[in-house]
Motif scaffolding. Structure first.
Motif, PDB file in Angstrom:
ATOM      1  N   LYS A 216      19.587  30.797  76.912  1.00  0.00           N
ATOM      2  CA  LYS A 216      19.229  31.019  78.309  1.00  0.00           C
ATOM      3  C   LYS A 216      17.973  30.240  78.717  1.00  0.00           C
ATOM      4  CE  LYS A 216      18.866  34.909  81.451  1.00  0.00           C
ATOM      5  NZ  LYS A 216      18.179  36.196  81.520  1.00  0.00           N
ATOM      6  N   SER A 217      16.935  30.317  77.886  1.00  0.00           N
ATOM      7  CA  SER A 217      15.662  29.684  78.253  1.00  0.00           C
ATOM      8  C   SER A 217      15.846  28.182  78.408  1.00  0.00           C
ATOM      9  CB  SER A 217      14.619  30.001  77.184  1.00  0.00           C
ATOM     10  OG  SER A 217      15.058  29.529  75.936  1.00  0.00           O
ATOM     11  N   ASN A 218      16.635  27.633  77.543  1.00  0.00           N
ATOM     12  CA  ASN A 218      16.961  26.210  77.578  1.00  0.00           C
ATOM     13  C   ASN A 218      17.632  25.827  78.899  1.00  0.00           C
ATOM     14  OD1 ASN A 218      17.113  23.718  76.455  1.00  0.00           O
ATOM     15  ND2 ASN A 218      18.073  24.422  74.553  1.00  0.00           N
ATOM     16  N   ILE A 219      18.606  26.646  79.285  1.00  0.00           N
ATOM     17  CA  ILE A 219      19.368  26.380  80.514  1.00  0.00           C
ATOM     18  C   ILE A 219      18.445  26.507  81.729  1.00  0.00           C
ATOM     19  CG2 ILE A 219      21.257  27.212  81.974  1.00  0.00           C
ATOM     20  CD1 ILE A 219      22.574  28.241  79.344  1.00  0.00           C
ATOM     21  N   GLU A 220      17.618  27.544  81.697  1.00  0.00           N
ATOM     22  CA  GLU A 220      16.730  27.778  82.835  1.00  0.00           C
ATOM     23  C   GLU A 220      15.677  26.682  82.958  1.00  0.00           C
ATOM     24  OE1 GLU A 220      15.441  31.758  82.256  1.00  0.00           O
ATOM     25  OE2 GLU A 220      17.249  32.597  83.192  1.00  0.00           O
ATOM     26  N   ALA A 221      15.192  26.214  81.821  1.00  0.00           N
ATOM     27  CA  ALA A 221      14.170  25.159  81.848  1.00  0.00           C
ATOM     28  C   ALA A 221      14.708  23.908  82.533  1.00  0.00           C
ATOM     29  CB  ALA A 221      13.731  24.835  80.429  1.00  0.00           C
ATOM     30  N   LEU A 222      15.983  23.639  82.358  1.00  0.00           N
ATOM     31  CA  LEU A 222      16.574  22.432  82.954  1.00  0.00           C
ATOM     32  C   LEU A 222      17.194  22.726  84.311  1.00  0.00           C
ATOM     33  CD1 LEU A 222      18.260  21.133  79.709  1.00  0.00           C
ATOM     34  CD2 LEU A 222      16.572  19.847  81.012  1.00  0.00           C
ATOM     35  N   ASN A 223      17.188  24.006  84.703  1.00  0.00           N
ATOM     36  CA  ASN A 223      17.823  24.446  85.944  1.00  0.00           C
ATOM     37  C   ASN A 223      19.293  23.979  85.996  1.00  0.00           C
ATOM     38  OD1 ASN A 223      18.149  25.548  88.488  1.00  0.00           O
ATOM     39  ND2 ASN A 223      17.489  23.650  89.517  1.00  0.00           N
ATOM     40  N   ALA A 224      19.979  24.119  84.874  1.00  0.00           N
ATOM     41  CA  ALA A 224      21.349  23.614  84.781  1.00  0.00           C
ATOM     42  C   ALA A 224      22.329  24.588  85.426  1.00  0.00           C
ATOM     43  CB  ALA A 224      21.720  23.414  83.322  1.00  0.00           C
ATOM     44  N   ARG A 225      23.336  24.013  86.117  1.00  0.00           N
ATOM     45  CA  ARG A 225      24.402  24.850  86.675  1.00  0.00           C
ATOM     46  C   ARG A 225      25.587  24.772  85.717  1.00  0.00           C
ATOM     47  NH1 ARG A 225      25.977  22.879  92.023  1.00  0.00           N
ATOM     48  NH2 ARG A 225      28.206  22.849  91.553  1.00  0.00           N
TER      49      ARG A 225
ATOM     50  N   LEU B 101      23.269  19.736  77.483  1.00  0.00           N
ATOM     51  CA  LEU B 101      21.918  19.988  78.004  1.00  0.00           C
ATOM     52  C   LEU B 101      20.944  18.922  77.498  1.00  0.00           C
ATOM     53  CD1 LEU B 101      21.739  23.861  77.541  1.00  0.00           C
ATOM     54  CD2 LEU B 101      21.898  22.632  79.716  1.00  0.00           C
ATOM     55  N   LYS B 102      21.080  18.595  76.229  1.00  0.00           N
ATOM     56  CA  LYS B 102      20.170  17.645  75.593  1.00  0.00           C
ATOM     57  C   LYS B 102      20.244  16.280  76.267  1.00  0.00           C
ATOM     58  CE  LYS B 102      20.106  18.146  70.999  1.00  0.00           C
ATOM     59  NZ  LYS B 102      20.664  17.881  69.652  1.00  0.00           N
ATOM     60  N   TYR B 103      21.441  15.883  76.670  1.00  0.00           N
ATOM     61  CA  TYR B 103      21.619  14.562  77.265  1.00  0.00           C
ATOM     62  C   TYR B 103      21.838  14.646  78.770  1.00  0.00           C
ATOM     63  CZ  TYR B 103      21.773  13.340  72.416  1.00  0.00           C
ATOM     64  OH  TYR B 103      21.436  13.197  71.100  1.00  0.00           O
ATOM     65  N   SER B 104      21.179  15.604  79.402  1.00  0.00           N
ATOM     66  CA  SER B 104      21.311  15.713  80.853  1.00  0.00           C
ATOM     67  C   SER B 104      20.461  14.608  81.507  1.00  0.00           C
ATOM     68  CB  SER B 104      20.862  17.093  81.311  1.00  0.00           C
ATOM     69  OG  SER B 104      19.519  17.309  80.925  1.00  0.00           O
ATOM     70  N   HIS B 105      20.835  14.293  82.738  1.00  0.00           N
ATOM     71  CA  HIS B 105      20.154  13.227  83.469  1.00  0.00           C
ATOM     72  C   HIS B 105      18.936  13.818  84.166  1.00  0.00           C
ATOM     73  CE1 HIS B 105      19.574   9.647  85.798  1.00  0.00           C
ATOM     74  NE2 HIS B 105      20.584   9.066  85.165  1.00  0.00           N
TER      75      HIS B 105
ATOM     76  N   PRO C 190      21.489  19.283  86.206  1.00  0.00           N
ATOM     77  CA  PRO C 190      22.615  19.197  85.269  1.00  0.00           C
ATOM     78  C   PRO C 190      23.752  20.124  85.710  1.00  0.00           C
ATOM     79  CG  PRO C 190      20.544  19.587  84.117  1.00  0.00           C
ATOM     80  CD  PRO C 190      20.272  19.806  85.563  1.00  0.00           C
ATOM     81  N   LEU C 191      24.970  19.556  85.725  1.00  0.00           N
ATOM     82  CA  LEU C 191      26.151  20.343  86.064  1.00  0.00           C
ATOM     83  C   LEU C 191      27.106  20.261  84.875  1.00  0.00           C
ATOM     84  CD1 LEU C 191      28.045  21.852  88.009  1.00  0.00           C
ATOM     85  CD2 LEU C 191      28.760  19.632  88.900  1.00  0.00           C
ATOM     86  N   ILE C 192      27.442  21.407  84.341  1.00  0.00           N
ATOM     87  CA  ILE C 192      28.313  21.435  83.168  1.00  0.00           C
ATOM     88  C   ILE C 192      29.536  22.277  83.496  1.00  0.00           C
ATOM     89  CG2 ILE C 192      28.480  22.164  80.745  1.00  0.00           C
ATOM     90  CD1 ILE C 192      25.321  21.759  80.748  1.00  0.00           C
TER      91      ILE C 192
END
Lengths: 140, 492
Positions: free
Chosen positions: B362-371, B401-405, B410-412
């Motif tokens: 979760k923290s990882n996703i939130e840090a990148l604000n990924a959808r 997530l690691k290779y997001s732009h 980030p949209l996954i």
């Protein structure tokens, strides 16, 4: 010897920082070369060779690892072949790899600008020979 | 020639008997009232006897000459008053020197002054009969062979495109009645992807006189899908044009299926072998690289005298030691894949696992604000090894997530698809992508990293591929630099 071997300008292209550190250290301890430039991958090295600011400071010898991110040893060789005639200096290239895969060795043999293929970690005697040969070429 | 007319005198009858004797036939005569019997000379001679060498009697005829199984036929013909003229009968008679031969005898009735007379002429039909018996044996043999080979034959007339099918073809088609079929109707029995194949083969045979030999899937009238071999050979006239195509259709289902299953086990073995070899290579390469460094550093440590150098070298030795440890851990994970393969599969829900992983990172996703979007409605569940599925989803998600732009949110997207008998898992991102022309399949190799990402260890996708392939699936990557990456995973 007229020119001290340590004046040789050496370049190591390897993403393994520990190895690159050790290699530098070894060259310095053995008094083979005090001027060692390290690049993390082929792309950085090509950029350095291409840069006209470095024209007076090009390496005499390159130790090249094969497996690297961004631009690996093979890709570096491809680009190197293209630019080497414009460099105005003969640069010896040695593959320095831990790969004992015969496919890699054969492939390296078929690239004329590769002087030899040496295995990691490295044999100090072999290294001394290489630098001695280099000295011979420089004197001719 | 007829004896049935009264105007023939005994003389002329004798004369006729002589003629008949000369054409290698014999005549006999039987008087029902007197039970008297007469044989012509030819009768004796076609049986191999001289005239009067054997006694001309009913007893001799019925008990010695006539084959016992043919008595009924002969007696029936004698007593049959209705059929007129009676059909010739075929009987076996004992010859003097070469055993029983087949003869054909006519049977005629005639009434004269001495009463009712039956007479007939016999000819030797042994050769013809033997040939006929042989032919019927051959037919039987041919039929049996064809049945055993599950083979039918057919013929196409090039001019009319009329198709003739043998009985066995109808057996292969599982059609009850031998109904007339056109070429189109026959082609429609093949499975849809094979219809153009067989149609083209027939067209080529008709037009360019090319023979063909194909293995195709075929659906019978009873809806059985079987493999058949269809072979056709054009028959060419003197102008080099195809006049007829003659061919066979053979049910090769059981062999073909055995072959296919053998082929798939071979592929599986080859895959496993390739993975093993790859693994051995990795072990040797990666461990060599670490131990090489370690040896190098230890030597250097001994060579140097400066205390500060020694401290630095020792720090490197420590770092090598932990890398070595990490590599051993990774190798252990790979070995685990091979051992866990025998673990029981269970029905798992994509959504449950995916949500678990999302909350774990979760923290990882939130840090990148990924959808992150998912849709598992097409196939919500699968029978799989749970640990594998967790690892696959986690690796792909962390990878995305690691290779997001950095320039965009980030949209996954993750979703499942069902197609024919396969279940697909699709994973898409809008990340930095990768140049596949340059790296291709290396993406899935061990310790292959392509970007200068400090977190990249080059192990995730390698493990993912191994897990997927260990269960018989495949993973494919499509990617465009700066646009994104799509993984298509065929799970089963």
């Amino acid at each position: 010897m007229i020119i001290p071997t340590s004046a040789v300008n050496t370049c190591i292209i390897d993403n393994n920082k520990i190895y690159a550190y050790g290699f530098k250290k070894l060259l310095s301890i053995k008094d083979l070369s005090n001027q060692v430039t390290h690049f993390d991958n082929g792309s950085e090295a090509i950029a350095h060779l291409r840069d006209p600011d470095n024209a007076q400071n090009l390496p005499d010898i390159i130790f090249l690892d094969l497996s690297m991110p961004v631009m690996d040893g093979w890709e570096f060789m491809k680009e190197f072949e293209e630019i080497k005639s414009q460099l105005g200096k003969k640069i010896s290239v040695y593959i320095l790899s831990s790969s004992i895969d015969s496919q890699d060795i054969d492939r390296a043999k078929n690239i004329p600008s590769i002087s030899d293929y040496i295995f990691k970690p490295v044999d100090v005697q072999r290294l001394q020979e290489i630098f001695k040969d280099l000295q011979g070429i420089a004197r001719q | 020639m007829s004896f049935s007319e009264d105007k023939f005198s005994d003389d002329s009858r004798l004369h006729l008997a002589q003629i008949i004797d000369n054409i290698n036939a014999g005549i006999w005569e039987y008087n029902i009232n007197t039970r008297a019997i007469k044989w012509s000379a030819g009768f004796y001679s076609i049986l191999g006897y001289d005239t009067n060498e054997i006694e001309c009697s009913n007893h001799i005829f019925f008990e010695h000459l006539l084959y016992h199984q043919d008595k009924a036929v002969f007696l029936h013909a004698l007593n049959d008053q209705n059929t007129s003229p009676a059909k010739p009968i075929q009987i076996r008679l004992l010859t003097k020197s070469s055993g029983y031969h087949w003869f054909e005898s006519t049977i005629k009735r005639q009434y004269d002054k001495s009463g009712q007379i039956i007479y007939g002429s016999i000819i030797n039909i042994n050769q013809y009969k033997q040939a006929e018996l042989q032919a019927s044996r051959n037919d039987q043999h041919y039929g049996d062979t064809i049945r055993i080979a599950k083979l039918g034959s057919w013929e196409i007339d090039a001019a009319t495109l009329n198709l003739t099918l043998s009985k066995q073809i109808y057996d292969i088609f599982e059609l009850q009645a031998e109904i007339k079929l056109s070429i189109e109707e026959t082609v429609s029995f093949f499975e849809p992807p094979y219809r153009p194949v067989i149609q083209n083969a027939i067209n080529n045979a008709l037009e360019f006189c090319q023979p063909y030999d194909l293995e195709l899937l075929f659906r019978t009238a009873k809806n059985h899908v079987i493999w058949v071999r269809a072979k056709g050979v054009p028959i060419i006239n003197e102008y080099g044009r195809c006049v007829t195509i003659r061919g066979i259709l053979q049910d090769i289902d059981s062999n073909k299926r055995k072959g296919l299953s053998l082929e798939s086990s071979l592929n599986l073995l080859t895959d496993q072998n390739r993975r093993l070899q790859n693994f051995a290579y990795i072990v040797s390469h990666n461990l060599r690289s670490h131990t090489g460094n370690l040896q190098f550093m230890v030597n250097l440590y001994e060579e140097t005298e400066l205390a500060e150098d020694r401290t630095e070298i020792f720090a490197h030795i420590k770092s090598i030691s932990s890398s070595l440890n990490a590599t051993i851990e990774h190798l252990n994970e790979i070995v685990k894949i091979q051992t866990e393969i025998t673990n029981e599969r269970s029905i798992i829900s994509f959504e449950a696992i995916f949500n678990n992983i999302q909350s774990a990172i979760k923290s990882n996703i939130e840090a990148l604000n990924a959808r992150i979007e998912y849709d598992f409605s097409q196939c919500p569940q699968i029978s799989y090894i749970p640990a594998y599925m967790e690892s696959i989803l986690q690796n792909l998600l962390t990878n995305a997530l690691k290779y997001s732009h950095l320039d965009r949110q980030p949209l996954i997207r993750c979703y499942t698809m069902k197609e024919r008998n396969h279940i697909y898992l699709i994973f898409e991102d809008n990340g930095i992508g990768i140049d596949l022309d340059r790296y291709g399949d290396k993406v899935f190799g061990m310790y292959k990293t392509f970007h200068q990402n400090p977190d990249a260890k080059g192990i995730g996708l390698f493990i993912t591929r191994n897990q997927i392939e260990a269960l018989g699936g495949t993973i494919k990557i499509e990617s465009t630099v700066n646009i994104g990456t799509k993984f298509t995973i065929k799970l089963v």
